[in-house]
Design a protein around this motif. Structure first.
Motif, short mmCIF file in Angstrom:
data_model
loop_
_atom_site.label_atom_id
_atom_site.label_comp_id
_atom_site.label_asym_id
_atom_site.label_seq_id
_atom_site.Cartn_x
_atom_site.Cartn_y
_atom_site.Cartn_z
N LEU A 237 -26.37 32.01 -6.25
CA LEU A 237 -25.58 30.87 -6.69
C LEU A 237 -25.36 29.98 -5.47
O LEU A 237 -24.60 30.33 -4.57
CB LEU A 237 -24.23 31.30 -7.27
N PHE A 238 -26.07 28.86 -5.42
CA PHE A 238 -25.98 28.01 -4.24
C PHE A 238 -26.28 26.55 -4.60
O PHE A 238 -26.95 26.25 -5.58
CB PHE A 238 -26.94 28.49 -3.15
N PHE A 239 -25.76 25.66 -3.77
CA PHE A 239 -26.08 24.25 -3.82
C PHE A 239 -27.16 23.96 -2.79
O PHE A 239 -27.28 24.65 -1.77
CB PHE A 239 -24.84 23.40 -3.52
N TYR A 240 -27.94 22.93 -3.07
CA TYR A 240 -29.00 22.59 -2.11
C TYR A 240 -29.21 21.08 -2.03
O TYR A 240 -28.90 20.34 -2.96
CB TYR A 240 -30.30 23.30 -2.47
N TYR A 241 -29.77 20.69 -0.89
CA TYR A 241 -30.13 19.29 -0.65
C TYR A 241 -31.53 19.27 -0.05
O TYR A 241 -31.80 19.99 0.91
CB TYR A 241 -29.13 18.62 0.29
N LYS A 242 -32.42 18.46 -0.65
CA LYS A 242 -33.81 18.44 -0.20
C LYS A 242 -34.31 17.00 -0.07
O LYS A 242 -34.70 16.39 -1.07
CB LYS A 242 -34.69 19.22 -1.18
N PRO A 243 -34.31 16.44 1.13
CA PRO A 243 -34.90 15.12 1.35
C PRO A 243 -36.37 15.26 1.75
O PRO A 243 -36.74 16.20 2.46
CB PRO A 243 -34.07 14.55 2.49
N LEU A 244 -37.21 14.33 1.29
CA LEU A 244 -38.64 14.35 1.61
C LEU A 244 -39.13 12.93 1.90
O LEU A 244 -38.72 11.97 1.24
CB LEU A 244 -39.46 14.92 0.45
N ALA A 298 -30.44 16.44 -9.52
CA ALA A 298 -30.64 14.99 -9.64
C ALA A 298 -31.56 14.56 -8.50
O ALA A 298 -31.43 15.03 -7.37
CB ALA A 298 -29.32 14.24 -9.56
N ILE A 299 -32.51 13.66 -8.82
CA ILE A 299 -33.49 13.19 -7.84
C ILE A 299 -33.45 11.67 -7.79
O ILE A 299 -33.46 11.01 -8.83
CB ILE A 299 -34.90 13.67 -8.21
N VAL A 300 -33.40 11.14 -6.58
CA VAL A 300 -33.42 9.69 -6.36
C VAL A 300 -34.59 9.37 -5.45
O VAL A 300 -34.76 9.98 -4.40
CB VAL A 300 -32.11 9.20 -5.73
N ARG A 301 -35.44 8.41 -5.87
CA ARG A 301 -36.61 8.02 -5.09
C ARG A 301 -36.63 6.51 -4.87
O ARG A 301 -36.15 5.75 -5.72
CB ARG A 301 -37.90 8.40 -5.82
N SER A 311 -35.00 -1.12 -6.54
CA SER A 311 -35.35 -0.53 -5.24
C SER A 311 -35.41 0.99 -5.29
O SER A 311 -36.04 1.62 -4.45
CB SER A 311 -34.34 -0.96 -4.17
N THR A 312 -34.74 1.59 -6.29
CA THR A 312 -34.76 3.05 -6.46
C THR A 312 -34.84 3.39 -7.94
O THR A 312 -34.56 2.55 -8.80
CB THR A 312 -33.49 3.71 -5.87
N HIS A 313 -35.22 4.60 -8.22
CA HIS A 313 -35.09 5.14 -9.58
C HIS A 313 -34.69 6.60 -9.48
O HIS A 313 -34.87 7.25 -8.44
CB HIS A 313 -36.37 4.95 -10.39
N GLN A 314 -34.11 7.12 -10.54
CA GLN A 314 -33.53 8.45 -10.50
C GLN A 314 -33.64 9.14 -11.85
O GLN A 314 -33.75 8.48 -12.88
CB GLN A 314 -32.06 8.39 -10.06
#
Length: 325
Positions: A237-244, A298-301, A311-314
């Protein structure tokens, strides 16, 4: 009598505990993506995706460095719209309205995931698919909108033409540092094919109760076989953050088929110019039970094409897996 009853209860408890901690070698599941999950009332760009998964852990006997090995099969579809799923020209400039092409991608694929004791993994994949009308993007979107009472989509006559795809992929991750309740990993991938070619790199930050990368939802490796794995936690059970940061060399859902002739007489196909560099952020939560695995994110690009008005979509993504055997 009381001794027999106590002995029976003890056996049941022991068996239940053994069952709860048993490793399961096979899992099946589904992933669904949609921008409406974020409750922003949007229906644009990457607007819908559906994926079905089957994964089976293979034996790693005889290789002490290889902790887990998983063979996977998948079937999926992606649907893309411009800034609106209904294009009504009414004297307006079509090039303004269609700022990302109508497109769909339908495929079947397989993966082989090698997970090592140093908490690195190499995941290799191959896909056979098609971009274009035969990917049934229009039909699926029409059915969804009709079934749930949404507006009627229009503009699919401008979609990317049919083009068969062969795409290869490789993904590499490795643990960088860990302390109690926090770790960080390096993440990277590469794609090569006549549909999608590019690469990306970034990192994964996890906060909470997580397991090693060779047996974690983070690397799609919760299925396992044998007794080589001792997890850090019974349940994750964890939260995560993944930037690419992503480099895009070719994208058939934007530029059309690599080997196709575009804009010939009579064709209504609209192709656009891809952005070479795209930055994405993914924020989510993962949790597992004895049998189930869930990922909600949730993903924001940043924009996919040079012509995109926004400028972005999610979008939101939900994945559920069930383990057995």
């Amino acid at each position: 009598m009381k001794i027999k009853l106590l002995f029976t209860l003890a056996c049941i408890c022991a068996a239940s505990n053994l069952f709860a901690q048993a490793q399961h070698s096979t899992e099946i599941g589904v992933q669904t993506d949609n921008d409406s999950y974020l409750l922003q009332g949007s229906d644009r760009y990457y607007t819908d995706g559906i994926y079905f998964y089957y994964r089976h852990a293979l034996s790693t006997d005889g290789n002490d460095n290889l902790k887990n090995k998983i063979l996977g099969f998948e079937f999926g579809q992606k649907i893309f719209n411009p800034q609106a799923g209904s294009v009504n020209i009414d004297g307006r400039d079509l090039s303004y309205l269609v700022d990302r092409p109508f497109a769909a991608y339908l495929y079947v694929g397989s993966t082989l995931n090698f997970l090592y004791s140093n908490e690195s993994n190499l995941k290799l994949g191959a896909q056979l698919g098609i971009v274009g009308p035969d990917a049934f993007g229009k039909q699926v979107q029409d059915w969804v909108h009709s079934t749930f009472g949404f507006y009627h989509p229009s503009g699919w006559e401008y979609q990317i033409k049919n083009d068969p795809e062969i795409n290869l992929s490789a993904e590499y991750n490795r643990l960088l540092a860990r302390t109690t309740g926090v770790d960080i990993s390096f993440s990277s991938y590469g794609n090569l094919g006549n549909g999608f070619t590019g690469a990306g790199l970034g990192f994964l930050l996890r906060l909470g109760n997580f397991n090693q990368l060779f047996n974690s939802v983070s690397t799609q490796s919760t299925a396992s076989q044998g007794d080589k794995i001792t997890p850090l936690h019974k349940h994750e059970l964890f939260f995560y953050y993944k930037p690419l940061i992503n480099y895009v060399a070719y994208d058939a859902t934007i530029q059309g088929g690599l080997l196709e002739t575009h804009h010939e007489a009579g064709s209504q196909e609209i192709t656009l110019d891809k952005e070479p560099f795209i930055f994405s952020n993914q924020l989510g939560v993962d949790f597992t039970t004895n049998r189930f695995t869930f990922d909600i994110a949730a993903i924001v690009r940043t924009r996919d094409t040079k012509e995109m008005i926004r400028s972005t979509h999610q979008w939101g993504t939900i994945t559920g897996m069930y383990r057995f055997k």
